[in-house]
Design an enzyme around this catalytic site. Sequence first.
Site, short mmCIF file in Angstrom:
data_model
loop_
_atom_site.label_atom_id
_atom_site.label_comp_id
_atom_site.label_asym_id
_atom_site.label_seq_id
_atom_site.Cartn_x
_atom_site.Cartn_y
_atom_site.Cartn_z
N SER A 13 13.52 -41.98 49.78
CA SER A 13 12.30 -42.79 49.80
C SER A 13 11.14 -41.96 49.27
O SER A 13 11.10 -40.75 49.45
CB SER A 13 12.00 -43.31 51.20
OG SER A 13 11.79 -42.24 52.07
N GLY A 14 10.24 -42.62 48.58
CA GLY A 14 9.10 -41.92 48.01
C GLY A 14 9.47 -41.16 46.75
O GLY A 14 8.71 -40.36 46.24
N CYS A 15 10.69 -41.40 46.24
CA CYS A 15 11.13 -40.71 45.03
C CYS A 15 10.95 -41.66 43.85
O CYS A 15 11.38 -42.80 43.89
CB CYS A 15 12.61 -40.34 45.19
SG CYS A 15 13.32 -39.56 43.76
N MET A 16 10.27 -41.21 42.83
CA MET A 16 9.98 -42.09 41.68
C MET A 16 11.23 -42.26 40.82
O MET A 16 11.95 -41.34 40.56
CB MET A 16 8.86 -41.52 40.81
CG MET A 16 7.62 -41.17 41.57
SD MET A 16 6.91 -42.60 42.36
CE MET A 16 5.81 -41.85 43.52
#
Lengths: 102, 120, 110
Positions: C107-110
């Site tokens: 999560s929060g990974c582009m």
Amino acid sequence: MSILHTVNKSPFEKNNLESCLRYAKNGSAVLLIEDGIYAALAGTAFEKAVVTAMSELDFYCLAPDMKARGFLESNMIDGIKLVDYAGFVDLTVEYEKVQAWL
Amino acid sequence: MKIKKCLYVNRRAPYGTSYALEAIDMVLIGSAFDQDISLLFIDDGLFQLKKGQDTADVEIKNHSPAYRAFEMYDVEKIYVSKEAMAARGLKRADLLVDVELLSDSRIKELMDEHDIIFSF
Amino acid sequence: MSIEVNGKVLETDKEGYLLDLSQWEPAVAETMARADRQELTPEHWEVIHFLREFYAEFAMAPAVRILTRAIGKKFGKEKGNARYLYNLFPYGPGKQACRYAGLPKPSGCM
């Protein structure tokens, strides 16, 4: 260093107001919005708690939410100030930060 | 840029709503930026930290192990209301991370000492 | 979407991440790597197994900076940098290695 606390739930349904009053420090403000406005009414089971808290905290109530729910300024506990949306914005600027009791 | 002191206030039990999970995500993402992060657990938020959560039978992901990873993310300040603990019959040993117990009157000051408060 | 591993069909999301983590076996990583024309060396497996252990313990995939630090601590300082991990996993250690390890996308990974 002062906080504007907002409460948007009815005190009859949730403990948001109760928690807010427990943690709001002397000199901060409470703004009642949405279903939170029921805490601003005179003659409810919460009137005493609010009046007691008013010795340390400033109380505001959002007029459009009050009106939407069929209540008038005359239904409110004396000393609570009514604000419109612009007044809400002013309060968020006046106080250093906002703590939303969701 | 000035490092902001951020306080994440958790006051909901896990699983009944998604607040707890959203707070975890936000703390982990926030930790990537230079912020001074503290977590505060009051009201039912304490139940998020209860040891031994097992969600297998309710088919929701058990996200509680994430709290133990917070230290690696340099999130080390976890505060809990002493009064809320007592009201719920919880002891420090019931919690899955090390916490600092604070009185409610101390918590008022804590909120004051932070630049930004995120509520969940 | 799905991939076929050892004659079994495993469901994935549209980015190729395994839907059921418990279906993972080393052959899953090998199959995914083959499709990417990516060779898997012992160094790759170090990272893949590390990710699986991390996930088992903390129920989430680590952020890249946490992974970098932890890999350096466990396998030696020369491995504890983003360049090393990106050399192993050119699509990004978060994305590519997590996928091979059978973890969900961080999560929060582009």
